[in-house]
Every structure is written in C-alpha cells, then in structure tokens.
Design a protein around this motif. Structure first.
Motif, PDB file in Angstrom:
ATOM      1  N   VAL A 105      -3.395   4.922  -1.894  1.00 34.08           N
ATOM      2  CA  VAL A 105      -2.611   3.958  -1.089  1.00 34.08           C
ATOM      3  C   VAL A 105      -3.713   2.896  -0.455  1.00 34.08           C
ATOM      4  CG1 VAL A 105      -1.243   3.503   0.659  1.00 34.08           C
ATOM      5  CG2 VAL A 105      -0.686   5.492  -0.789  1.00 34.08           C
ATOM      6  N   PRO A 106      -3.578   1.600  -0.701  1.00 31.99           N
ATOM      7  CA  PRO A 106      -4.774   0.807  -0.153  1.00 31.99           C
ATOM      8  C   PRO A 106      -4.592   0.759   1.234  1.00 31.99           C
ATOM      9  CG  PRO A 106      -3.047  -0.369  -1.325  1.00 31.99           C
ATOM     10  CD  PRO A 106      -2.664   0.962  -1.538  1.00 31.99           C
ATOM     11  N   GLU A 107      -5.601   0.554   2.183  1.00 31.81           N
ATOM     12  CA  GLU A 107      -5.396   0.661   3.292  1.00 31.81           C
ATOM     13  C   GLU A 107      -5.074  -0.784   3.798  1.00 31.81           C
ATOM     14  OE1 GLU A 107      -9.123   1.321   5.509  1.00 31.81           O
ATOM     15  OE2 GLU A 107      -9.778   3.126   4.285  1.00 31.81           O
ATOM     16  N   PRO A 108      -4.223  -1.024   4.884  1.00 32.19           N
ATOM     17  CA  PRO A 108      -3.740  -2.307   5.148  1.00 32.19           C
ATOM     18  C   PRO A 108      -4.638  -3.255   5.597  1.00 32.19           C
ATOM     19  CG  PRO A 108      -3.043  -0.491   6.775  1.00 32.19           C
ATOM     20  CD  PRO A 108      -3.760   0.111   5.701  1.00 32.19           C
TER      21      PRO A 108
END
Length: 129
Positions: free
Chosen positions: A107-110
């Motif tokens: 999951v990519p960091e926001p």
C-alpha cells in the motif's frame, strides 16, 4: 569507421548481449551433460533391455545402404531429456512469476496533501460533535 566501432561497442556491452553469451556457454555445457547422461547411463540401460551391447551401432541395411537407427534413437533420447528439463525450468519460472503477481502490492503511503486533507477531515468531525 569510428562510428561503426562505437555502435558495435555499445551493442556488444548491452546487458542482453552478455546475457545471451552466458546462455550460449551454459547451453553448451548443459548439452555435454545431457549427452553424457544419455550416452553413459540411459543408452546402456536401453541396450541391456534390448540385449544389444552397443546401441549406437544398431543399423538396418536397405539395398546396400546402412541406416543408423541406433544413432537416431540416441539423438531422440537426447532431445527428450533436453525438452523435459527445459519444460520443468519454464514451469518453475512461470510458477515463481505467478507467485509474484499474486502477492499483494504494498500500500503506497499517502501523499502530503492526502495527509493534510485527512487531518482537516478529522478536525471537522471533532468540531461537529
């Protein structure tokens, strides 16, 4: 002429060409291993089963011409061994690729903007209550 050699050098040092050269060398060595396996292990077993001491000398004479059936059969066995090993290798490579594709992507960091918007949202929720 200098341009020609410069282009050739750029081509020759590319990763794909070096990988191909390594593959050819490994294939040559693998061919020797397969030939030894077939000649020294498989064919003597086949010769023992059929009662022929030297299977490679098996020949059929037709109208005075000698047809070397034993050498042909030996070549077919060589091919079958190589094809089987390549099949197993490709099957394993595809299995590893499937595992990589099935693995969940991290999951990519926001982004900083998203973090800021989430903080604003949380503050607005707190003020409503």
């Amino acid at each position: 002429m200098k341009k020609f050699f410069a282009e050739f050098k750029a081509f020759a040092v590319k990763g794909n060409v070096i990988d191909l050269a390594v593959a050819v060398i490994i294939a040559g060595a693998f061919g020797k291993i397969v030939a030894s396996f077939v000649n020294d292990l498989v064919m003597p077993l086949i010769a023992a089963v059929f009662g022929i001491p030297n299977f490679s000398e098996l020949a059929v004479t037709v109208n005075g011409s000698e047809i070397m059936a034993g050498l042909f059969i030996q070549t077919l066995v060589d091919f079958a061994v190589v094809a089987f090993v390549i099949f197993i290798a490709v099957q394993q490579i595809n299995r590893f690729k499937r595992k990589e594709a099935d693995a969940p992507a991290p999951v990519p960091e926001p982004s900083p903007e998203e973090v800021l918007l989430q903080e604003i949202r949380d503050l607005l929720k707190e003020n409503r209550q």
